[in-house]
Enzyme design. Structure first.
Site, mmCIF file in Angstrom:
data_model
loop_
_atom_site.group_PDB
_atom_site.id
_atom_site.type_symbol
_atom_site.label_atom_id
_atom_site.label_comp_id
_atom_site.label_asym_id
_atom_site.label_seq_id
_atom_site.Cartn_x
_atom_site.Cartn_y
_atom_site.Cartn_z
ATOM 1 N N ASP A 181 -12.090 -9.164 4.565
ATOM 2 C CA ASP A 181 -13.446 -9.178 4.185
ATOM 3 C C ASP A 181 -13.831 -10.439 4.142
ATOM 4 O O ASP A 181 -15.357 -10.858 4.275
ATOM 5 C CB ASP A 181 -13.249 -8.613 2.626
ATOM 6 C CG ASP A 181 -13.586 -7.162 2.435
ATOM 7 O OD1 ASP A 181 -13.378 -6.504 3.396
ATOM 8 O OD2 ASP A 181 -14.047 -6.795 1.358
ATOM 9 N N LYS A 225 3.136 -15.513 2.447
ATOM 10 C CA LYS A 225 3.380 -16.203 1.020
ATOM 11 C C LYS A 225 4.863 -16.477 0.911
ATOM 12 O O LYS A 225 5.469 -16.182 -0.114
ATOM 13 C CB LYS A 225 2.865 -15.355 -0.183
ATOM 14 C CG LYS A 225 2.762 -16.012 -1.523
ATOM 15 C CD LYS A 225 1.774 -17.169 -1.637
ATOM 16 C CE LYS A 225 1.961 -17.885 -2.866
ATOM 17 N NZ LYS A 225 0.885 -19.131 -2.918
ATOM 18 N N TYR A 228 0.967 -1.123 0.069
ATOM 19 C CA TYR A 228 0.116 0.092 0.030
ATOM 20 C C TYR A 228 0.823 1.304 0.015
ATOM 21 O O TYR A 228 0.401 2.318 -0.222
ATOM 22 C CB TYR A 228 -1.037 0.081 1.213
ATOM 23 C CG TYR A 228 -2.244 -0.710 1.202
ATOM 24 C CD1 TYR A 228 -2.301 -1.847 0.811
ATOM 25 C CD2 TYR A 228 -3.264 -0.068 1.423
ATOM 26 C CE1 TYR A 228 -3.365 -2.725 0.635
ATOM 27 C CE2 TYR A 228 -4.512 -0.793 1.203
ATOM 28 C CZ TYR A 228 -4.536 -2.015 0.908
ATOM 29 O OH TYR A 228 -5.766 -2.767 0.907
ATOM 30 N N ASP A 251 -3.019 -18.406 0.242
ATOM 31 C CA ASP A 251 -3.869 -18.972 -0.294
ATOM 32 C C ASP A 251 -4.697 -19.823 0.544
ATOM 33 O O ASP A 251 -5.864 -20.304 0.288
ATOM 34 C CB ASP A 251 -3.581 -19.456 -1.789
ATOM 35 C CG ASP A 251 -2.097 -20.309 -1.480
ATOM 36 O OD1 ASP A 251 -1.464 -20.322 -0.418
ATOM 37 O OD2 ASP A 251 -1.611 -20.936 -2.468
ATOM 38 N N ASP A 299 -6.158 -7.197 4.161
ATOM 39 C CA ASP A 299 -7.374 -6.576 3.635
ATOM 40 C C ASP A 299 -8.376 -7.422 2.935
ATOM 41 O O ASP A 299 -9.524 -7.398 3.287
ATOM 42 C CB ASP A 299 -6.867 -5.578 2.576
ATOM 43 C CG ASP A 299 -8.005 -4.803 1.746
ATOM 44 O OD1 ASP A 299 -9.133 -4.303 2.662
ATOM 45 O OD2 ASP A 299 -8.036 -4.855 0.545
#
Ligand code: IPM
Ligand code: MG
Length: 362
Positions: free
Chosen positions: A249, A189, A142, A221, A245
């Site tokens: 959700d 990751k 970001y 993942d 982020d």
């Protein structure tokens, strides 16, 4: 005792839901005998329209001079054509960075009353859901170097983390795990990214001196998959800005609705930012249709994390549980079951205030 609260209503449904959270805060402050001084500040699209900047200097100054910041939501299609640094979202990122709010706490808890709104099979969530995502908020992709080639045919964003950034975030996550069920899963990751390998190295070192927390690692993942396969395996998840982020959700939806979930963004110094995790939902703005509970629950986090007022935070949470138990539902959490009363934004806020007052009297 007077606390100063900066309120940023923002765009879309932001003003609708912040109004209800302010009502709940006022109700608990009256019942507990402290005062709240609300300072209005603008940010996002509303600030662009008024001043040309998504984060006016005066807003950052007002927030810095407050004990906590209560925020609605920012953004909307009206401002979608603007360049990145002029968009409403740039105001939010600037505020997070400006206040040093590097740790974003996103609890995903299923209210038993809302079990029917959960999209997962009942046997998967039997016994309830209660996990906490601790998302790094002021670093990573970001905020990394980004650009677009002169011909516009290539573009890049950079994921970069320092040991210090990772350590301070993980330290919040370890503490949170210790206060909860003692389990921390660091999500990354690391099979592909150097930055993730650094997260793992730092987390492994820190875990060695924290034997009271059971630390584990998971690729992002796999985590996305495990959250729908067996979400009850998680207690605290710590992860980077972008992964957090996305996963938050996902985690919100498995509890029933994103319209229920609160967040706290806190740092070392400065005041924290307390906001629902949902967006500005421009399609239902100003129509008394938004669910204010995520923002009302964010105001409870403001009381506990921002002001150290744990009893008052619990009063708001109990009031929310009480109105849900009475059958009150906003459209997003209604299932059509008998006994449900589907209400608008204001009526839901009024019901929470009434429940706060009733509990204070008894
Ligand atoms: C969130 C939002 C923001 C983010 C956007 C609005 C910039 O999605 O708070 O999760 O990506 O951090
Ligand atoms: Mg998001």
């Amino acid at each position: 005792m007077t606390y100063r609260i900066a309120t940023i209503r923002g765009d879309g449904i932001g003003p609708d839901v912040v109004a209800e959270a302010v009502k709940a805060l006022v109700a608990v402050s009256e019942a507990s005998g402290f005062d709240l001084d609300f300072i209005e500040a603008t940010m996002g699209g509303a600030a662009i329209d008024a001043t040309g900047s998504p984060l006016p200097e005066s807003t950052l100054a007002a927030c810095k001079a407050s004990d906590a910041v209560l925020l609605g939501a920012v953004g909307g299609p009206r401002w979608d054509g603007l360049a990145g640094r002029l968009r409403p979202e740039a105001g939010l990122l600037g505020l997070r960075a400006g206040l040093g709010a590097y740790a974003n706490l996103r609890p995903a808890r299923m209210f038993p009353e809302l079990a029917a709104a959960c999209p997962l099979r009942a046997d998967i969530v039997a016994g309830g859901l209660d996990l906490l995502i601790v998302r790094e908020l002021t670093g990573g992709i970001y905020f990394g170097d980004r650009g677009t080639s002169p011909d516009g045919d290539a573009a890049w964003d950079t994921e970069r983390y320092s040991r210090a950034e990772i350590e301070r975030l993980l330290s919040v996550a370890f503490d949170a795990a210790r206060d909860r069920r003692g389990r921390l899963c660091v999500v990354d990751k690391a099979n592909v990214l150097d930055s993730s390998r650094l997260w793992r190295k730092v987390a492994t070192e820190m875990a060695a001196s924290r034997p009271d927390v059971a630390t584990s690692f998971m690729y992002v993942d796999n985590c996305a998959m495990q959250l729908v396969r067996n979400p009850r395996q998680f207690d605290v998840i710590a992860t980077s800005n972008l992964f957090g982020d996305i996963l938050s959700d996902e985690a919100s939806m498995i509890t029933g609705s994103i319209g229920m979930l609160a967040s706290a963004s806190v740092g070392a110094a400065g005041p924290g930012i307390f906001e629902p995790i949902h967006g500005s939902a421009p399609d239902i703005a100003g129509r008394d249709a938004a669910n204010p509970l995520a923002t009302i629950l964010s105001s409870a986090m403001l009381l506990s994390y921002g002001l150290g007022r744990k009893a008052e935070a619990a009063a708001i949470e109990s009031a929310v549980a009480a109105v849900l138990a009475e059958g009150m539902r906003c459209a997003d959490i209604a299932t059509g079951a008998s006994g449900e009363l589907v209400v608008g934004t204001k009526a839901m806020g009024d019901a929470v205030v009434a429940a706060i007052r009733a509990a204070a009297r008894s």
